[in-house]
Design a protein around this motif. Structure first.
Motif, PDB file in Angstrom:
ATOM      1  N   ASP A 167      63.747 -29.674 129.104  1.00 27.32           N
ATOM      2  CA  ASP A 167      62.356 -29.501 129.361  1.00 27.32           C
ATOM      3  C   ASP A 167      61.887 -28.006 129.363  1.00 27.32           C
ATOM      4  O   ASP A 167      60.664 -27.707 128.946  1.00 27.32           O
ATOM      5  N   LYS A 168      62.822 -27.231 130.152  1.00 28.21           N
ATOM      6  CA  LYS A 168      62.281 -25.937 130.333  1.00 28.21           C
ATOM      7  C   LYS A 168      62.183 -25.009 129.049  1.00 28.21           C
ATOM      8  O   LYS A 168      61.480 -24.100 129.179  1.00 28.21           O
TER       9      LYS A 168
ATOM     10  N   ALA B 114      55.223 -31.702 134.557  1.00 24.88           N
ATOM     11  CA  ALA B 114      56.346 -32.288 134.948  1.00 24.88           C
ATOM     12  C   ALA B 114      56.759 -33.549 133.779  1.00 24.88           C
ATOM     13  O   ALA B 114      55.714 -33.863 133.224  1.00 24.88           O
TER      14      ALA B 114
ATOM     15  N   TYR C  97      61.443 -30.524 135.990  1.00 25.57           N
ATOM     16  CA  TYR C  97      62.040 -30.127 134.606  1.00 25.57           C
ATOM     17  C   TYR C  97      63.454 -30.312 134.628  1.00 25.57           C
ATOM     18  O   TYR C  97      64.272 -29.913 135.559  1.00 25.57           O
TER      19      TYR C  97
ATOM     20  N   GLY D  99      58.249 -24.902 133.507  1.00 20.93           N
ATOM     21  CA  GLY D  99      58.754 -25.384 134.592  1.00 20.93           C
ATOM     22  C   GLY D  99      58.593 -24.458 136.131  1.00 20.93           C
ATOM     23  O   GLY D  99      57.694 -23.487 136.055  1.00 20.93           O
TER      24      GLY D  99
END
Length: 326
Positions: free
Chosen positions: A276-277, A29, A272, A51
């Motif tokens: 981020d992913k 996370a 996420y 994620g």
């Protein structure tokens, strides 16, 4: 000011030099430690995306009319103009955002599928709700060299947020369509930079009471390969040294578009956000790449597209429509 853990963190890439909190294949996370397997070439290979599942709507806002304001924080940049910028980050960053508009930008268009005003838990907006906006001209609405005093050598999150509020006051703006980017100068190391993250976005409150979405943008080339230098084979006239400026900057801009309140927009089940992913993917679907926006070339990471492959979802660097993306 809201006392909160920053979100939208793009963590440092896995490197052979440091066994620390980082995310080459983003597998944790965003507000916690990121871990990855270190490989001999300095960057870990990534899965298709990190994620947990698709992004889903959390009930908050999205950016419907993007306006970017850049604050060059501290006299270290120069007294009346930018004279201390050894990697040329300021000019590259400004050029990047100045080219992020209209039909010549098929990169940030992937985020226009996301919306507000639909049921919580929605994963496909279709034609419903009010969608993320795509500007018809440069989204840059102002820049400011705040050189009245030097930026601290190691500013805290609280000090960075205070500078974002000063920027909002200078430009007389607030609201969720605003993004204040606080650029730290060369040699300044915000707390956690290089060892835990490359940049992050967050939310504070203006003196007038309105929201101020803001981004902590350190001098990323100071971190070298840990924050994207030479992550992509250089082509199209770009410099490998400064690839991280646009990789990291694009990550945070896309996440602000889809989650300006930093936690209530579009996130997956693991927390996420869109960037981020897809952080630090080096090969296969969603690999970071050199793209062209309105005639200029830039290094970018991919961003997450829920409607890729008929709703299966994946990371993309090109988006013309739900049926024409890669």
């Amino acid at each position: 000011m809201r006392n909160r853990i920053p979100t939208g963190i793009i963590a440092v890439a896995a490197s052979t030099a440091a066994l620390i909190a980082f995310a080459a294949p983003a597998q944790a996370a965003p507000a916690t430690a990121h871990h990855a397997t270190v490989t001999a070439n300095g960057h870990a290979a990534s899965p298709a995306f990190g994620g947990s599942g698709l992004l889903s709507y959390g009930g908050g806002t999205v950016v419907t009319t993007p306006h970017v304001y850049i604050v060059y924080w501290g006299s270290q940049w120069g007294s009346s103009s930018i004279t201390n910028d050894p990697s040329g980050e300021a000019a590259l960053q400004l050029s990047f955002f100045n080219h992020a508009y209209g039909s010549g930008d098929t990169y940030f268009t992937s985020q226009t599928q996301y919306c507000q005003g639909v049921a919580i838990g929605t994963t496909q907006c279709g034609s419903s709700g009010t969608h993320v906006g795509h500007p018809s001209a440069s989204p840059v609405a102002g820049t400011w060299l705040d050189s009245a005093s030097a930026a601290p050598n190691k500013p805290s999150a609280t000090q960075l947020a205070a500078e974002a509020r000063r920027g909002a006051s200078h430009f007389a703006v607030s609201g969720d369509n605003v993004q204040i980017i606080v650029d730290s100068p060369h040699g300044v190391v915000p707390s956690g930079f290089k060892t835990q993250y490359c940049a992050y976005h967050d939310l504070t409150t203006a003196s007038t009471g309105g929201d101020v979405p803001w981004t902590n943008m350190p001098y990323v080339t100071d971190a070298g390969a840990a924050c994207g230098s030479n992550f992509i084979p250089a082509s199209g006239g770009i410099s490998g040294t400064t690839e991280g400026v646009t990789i990291v900057g694009g990550h945070e801009y896309a996440e602000t578009l889809t989650d300006p309140q930093a936690g209530s927009g579009w996130l997956d089940a693991a927390g996420y956000e869109t960037g981020d992913k897809c952080a630090w993917i080096s090969s296969g679907q969603g690999a970071s790449a050199v793209i062209t926006m309105n005639g200029a070339n830039f290094a970018v990471q991919s961003e997450f597209s829920n409607n890729f492959n008929n709703g299966a979802g994946n990371c993309v660097t090109f988006y013309s429509s739900a049926t024409n993306q890669h």
